[in-house]
Scaffold this active site. Structure first.
Site, mmCIF file in Angstrom:
data_model
loop_
_atom_site.group_PDB
_atom_site.id
_atom_site.type_symbol
_atom_site.label_atom_id
_atom_site.label_comp_id
_atom_site.label_asym_id
_atom_site.label_seq_id
_atom_site.Cartn_x
_atom_site.Cartn_y
_atom_site.Cartn_z
ATOM 1 N N LYS A 1 1.794 76.669 -9.428
ATOM 2 C CA LYS A 1 2.242 77.699 -10.366
ATOM 3 C C LYS A 1 3.048 78.804 -9.686
ATOM 4 C CE LYS A 1 0.169 76.450 -14.306
ATOM 5 N NZ LYS A 1 0.844 76.375 -15.612
ATOM 6 N N SER B 1 -4.824 80.447 -18.262
ATOM 7 C CA SER B 1 -6.213 80.090 -17.961
ATOM 8 C C SER B 1 -6.549 80.301 -16.496
ATOM 9 C CB SER B 1 -6.461 78.634 -18.329
ATOM 10 O OG SER B 1 -5.703 77.786 -17.486
ATOM 11 N N GLU C 1 -3.063 63.253 -18.367
ATOM 12 C CA GLU C 1 -3.847 64.250 -19.103
ATOM 13 C C GLU C 1 -5.320 63.886 -19.065
ATOM 14 O OE1 GLU C 1 -1.351 66.219 -22.664
ATOM 15 O OE2 GLU C 1 -1.906 64.148 -23.067
ATOM 16 N N GLY D 1 -8.031 66.051 -23.727
ATOM 17 C CA GLY D 1 -6.893 66.955 -23.969
ATOM 18 C C GLY D 1 -5.580 66.199 -23.936
ATOM 19 N N ASP E 1 -3.038 65.953 -25.903
ATOM 20 C CA ASP E 1 -2.076 66.430 -26.905
ATOM 21 C C ASP E 1 -0.655 65.935 -26.627
ATOM 22 O OD1 ASP E 1 -2.964 68.475 -24.823
ATOM 23 O OD2 ASP E 1 -0.949 69.192 -25.283
ATOM 24 N N SER F 1 -2.178 69.341 -8.033
ATOM 25 C CA SER F 1 -1.519 70.532 -8.554
ATOM 26 C C SER F 1 -2.174 71.842 -8.143
ATOM 27 C CB SER F 1 -1.415 70.456 -10.077
ATOM 28 O OG SER F 1 -2.689 70.258 -10.637
#
Lengths: 318, 318
Positions: free
Chosen positions: B51, B76, B202, B206, B208, B302
């Site tokens: 990030k 989050s 995923e 979750g 989506d 990640s």
């Protein structure tokens, strides 16, 4: 006695075989200690510990006809895995005496490298006598975990690389079990950077080398009960101790609780896994055993062979 | 839409600021998967996750007069820390909306970077509306965790580096939360290595983005309950989804149990710490989601922001 040439020869044998990871630096460790910290991540070495360096160098140094019959050793774990791997890379058999209470992951990993494992009781049986019998009976070449010039020279390559990669160091902290790593590293440092102070780190309960330095001779203590199973030895080595006496400035100790706290810091802040013995040198840094402000300090994370469940148990007890 | 030039510009901004760690290879992972695995260790990135790349690039891309008033986001956890650090490096204030049930270590770390943290209820409150109010009231520049071209371009530099360091890849596995990382990485791959297949990963609960790809439009699911808190989002991003639709071949899912098992393998065999979301791409490798034999496969770890106590609890429940 080994010298710098032996370590340079070991470095040539290990080139392209041992992993050479970049030295780790960490803003967090620098902030926590006030020093410039350079970690040599031997937890990322092949077979998970610095021990691969010495074992491979020793096996590679054997005359081919001796090596062919196979090698043997006695070890609490990391040297066992290292010798098993070194033997496999040379395509010769390995037979390993291991304490029956060694971590299951280490027993399994040693067998996984193709070695034959023979368990013994480390609190009741004489490991050296057992090894002598085994070697005699099977015609094997013993590769002692530390009292072997080839092993000591191989371990010393860790310090050589650290100096090359980190630049000048004021201080080098090295965990002490039987003394092979610190004897090799101190020899390397004396040869290439005599101004760098070499300090050993032992668990509080297993301070046989510290006591031996104070006594001026090898002192034997009861087999220590400490979580640092790689440093759970009753006395310094016969070959390693004279080197330590000559070249190591001091030995400091850390408690098991300090080791666990350091494993936590390495996990949470450096995202890296150290086994208890592997955390002892960084633990001395983090717990104020030395005056560090402004110093350039190297520390060896000697190994990372700890099962996740054991790590979990250590965290929850803390 | 971003393009390869945006990602190359981000790479220039991040040069010397973001960590560039060597790509990890592991004989163990190769043996377990039958592939040649190259891990991009963004768990070792600054602030502990990929990030930082996007947050820093976004803040660096703001006009100076807008940046001066400060930045804000809702996250989050890892984007929160990343933006807090990026703001500090630019010497501007940061205000972060964080779910009140985010891991304590992430809340503390975000405050530790000097940001103001405002908690909210992720199961009851609308995060986008909260952020819009905050930005309006305080005159801050919002830096969305994924629906921001500067963020997407910054995240894409991870794939650019991985290709440069690992050489040609048949496949790249990227964890999918809001889609910023995979959108940036897929754009980079399309530009420099169009033959590399990009696959998203995923958590099962979750999925989506997988559902949205099947439906041909963005699908919203209830906020998923999964241990992978970095992927705990109800819908793909507005800006990221069209990129995913165009450039990502498929999205596969992994269970929470598979994620925990992979955290264990990474700990014990690679000696490295992955948080649950960080382990999801390697989990897809280790649990047979793709036909891999002989393939050169990249996977992004990640992030590594998991407290030792939480890791311990996950191991003991498993």
């Amino acid at each position: 006695m080994i010298d710098l040439d032996d370590i340079r020869a070991a470095a040539r044998r290990l080139h392209g075989v041992a992993h050479r990871r970049p030295v780790n630096t960490s803003r967090t460790l620098d902030e926590l200690t006030g020093a410039h910290v350079f970690l040599k991540a031997e937890n990322l070495q092949r077979a998970g510990a610095f021990k691969f360096r010495g074992a491979f160098n020793a096996v590679a140094s054997l005359p081919a006809e001796e090596r062919r019959g196979g090698v043997a050793t006695v070890s609490s774990g990391n040297h066992a895995q290292a010798l098993a791997l070194a033997a496999r890379l040379h395509d010769v058999p390995a037979v390993i005496l291991m304490p029956e209470d060694a971590p299951e992951a280490k027993l399994a990993a040693t067998r996984g490298y193709g070695a034959e494992v023979i368990p013994f009781d480390r609190y009741a049986q004489d490991r050296e006598a057992l090894l002598a019998e085994l070697v005699e009976a099977r015609g094997l070449q013993p590769v002692h975990p530390y009292d072997d010039p080839g092993v000591m020279a191989g371990q010393g390559t860790a310090a050589l690389e650290l100096l090359e990669d980190a630049g000048p160091l004021d201080l080098l902290l090295v965990p002490v079990g039987g003394g092979g790593l610190i004897a090799g590293c101190a020899t390397a440092i004396a040869g290439v950077s005599p101004g760098t102070r070499v300090i050993g780190v032992e668990p509080e309960a297993g301070d046989d080398t510290r006591r031996s330095l104070q006594a001026g001779e090898r002192v034997t203590i009861p087999v220590p009960r400490t979580i640092a199973d790689g440093q759970q030895l009753p006395a310094p080595g016969e070959l390693t101790f004279p080197v330590v006496q000559q070249l190591v400035e001091d030995v400091v100790t850390v408690s098991d609780a300090e080791i666990v706290a350091t494993m936590r810091v390495l996990f949470e802040r450096c995202k890296t896994v150290a086994e208890p013995s592997g955390a002892s040198a960084p633990a001395a840094l983090l717990h104020g055993r030395l005056p560090l402000p402004g110093a350039r300090v190297g520390a060896i994370i000697s190994g990372g062979n700890v099962a996740a469940d054991r790590f979990a148990a250590l965290m929850e007890e803390a």
